[in-house]
Design an enzyme around this catalytic site. Structure first.
Site, PDB file in Angstrom:
ATOM      1  N   ASP A  43       0.714  -1.183   0.167  1.00 42.84           N
ATOM      2  CA  ASP A  43      -0.020   0.067   0.051  1.00 42.84           C
ATOM      3  C   ASP A  43       1.001   1.221  -0.258  1.00 42.84           C
ATOM      4  OD1 ASP A  43      -1.636   2.123   1.074  1.00 42.84           O
ATOM      5  OD2 ASP A  43      -3.261   0.588   1.197  1.00 42.84           O
TER       6      ASP A  43
ATOM      7  N   GLN B  74     -15.140   2.099   1.172  1.00 48.11           N
ATOM      8  CA  GLN B  74     -14.471   2.012  -0.096  1.00 48.11           C
ATOM      9  C   GLN B  74     -14.210   3.288  -0.840  1.00 48.11           C
ATOM     10  OE1 GLN B  74     -16.430  -0.536  -2.851  1.00 48.11           O
ATOM     11  NE2 GLN B  74     -14.802  -0.830  -4.309  1.00 48.11           N
TER      12      GLN B  74
ATOM     13  N   HIS C 182     -10.637  -5.003  -3.737  1.00 47.22           N
ATOM     14  CA  HIS C 182      -9.319  -5.340  -3.354  1.00 47.22           C
ATOM     15  C   HIS C 182      -9.563  -5.478  -1.879  1.00 47.22           C
ATOM     16  CE1 HIS C 182     -10.112  -0.923  -2.794  1.00 47.22           C
ATOM     17  NE2 HIS C 182      -9.548  -0.944  -1.748  1.00 47.22           N
TER      18      HIS C 182
ATOM     19  N   HIS D  73      -7.315  -5.622   1.818  1.00 47.38           N
ATOM     20  CA  HIS D  73      -6.256  -4.893   2.504  1.00 47.38           C
ATOM     21  C   HIS D  73      -5.438  -6.104   3.290  1.00 47.38           C
ATOM     22  CE1 HIS D  73      -7.009  -0.628   1.969  1.00 47.38           C
ATOM     23  NE2 HIS D  73      -8.086  -1.149   1.862  1.00 47.38           N
TER      24      HIS D  73
END
Length: 136
Positions: A32, A95, A101, A103
């Site tokens: 990230d 979101q 996706h 995390h």
């Protein structure tokens, strides 16, 4: 299929350079860019799905298997004390990029991150009403 104006499609398919920790035919996993903790990474499907509702069931199964595999490896290699796997759907749920996706967030004692919610106290009647909607 990719969506031309989706930043995560571009990241997942190598159109934009990033720090890749894992890649296969279906997913790219990147670190990230604004991590919550050391090692915070994102599982990105190479095909575009806006959210879990659009996600192909086979891809969903692969995503969760990959999350388990990577969480196990990351816990060992990063020596973290716990692990969050977070997946948000819709703006109200947090979101911000509308490409499915997950995390992967290694957790460390005293990392000062708060991932959670404020518990509520629904009445027995409210719980019964909700149960009726969900079990028909």
């Amino acid at each position: 299929m990719k969506k031309d104006d989706c930043i995560f499609c571009k990241l997942a398919n190598g159109d934009i350079p990033t720090n890749v920790i894992y890649e296969d035919d279906t997913f790219t996993v990147i670190m990230d860019a604004s991590p919550a903790t050391k090692g915070h990474s994102l599982i990105l499907p190479k095909d575009h799905y806006a959210n879990i509702y659009e996600l192909d069931e086979e891809v969903a199964g692969k995503a969760f298997k990959l999350a388990k595999k990577l969480a196990t490896e990351m816990t060992e290699k990063l020596q973290c004390d716990g692990f969050n796997i977070v997946q948000n759907n819709g703006e109200t749920a947090g979101q911000t990029v509308f490409h499915f996706h997950m995390h992967l967030i290694p957790r460390y004692k005293d990392d000062n991150q708060k991932i959670g919610w404020n518990p509520t106290s629904p009445s027995a009647d409210e719980q019964k009403e909700i149960l009726g909607k969900l079990t028909k």
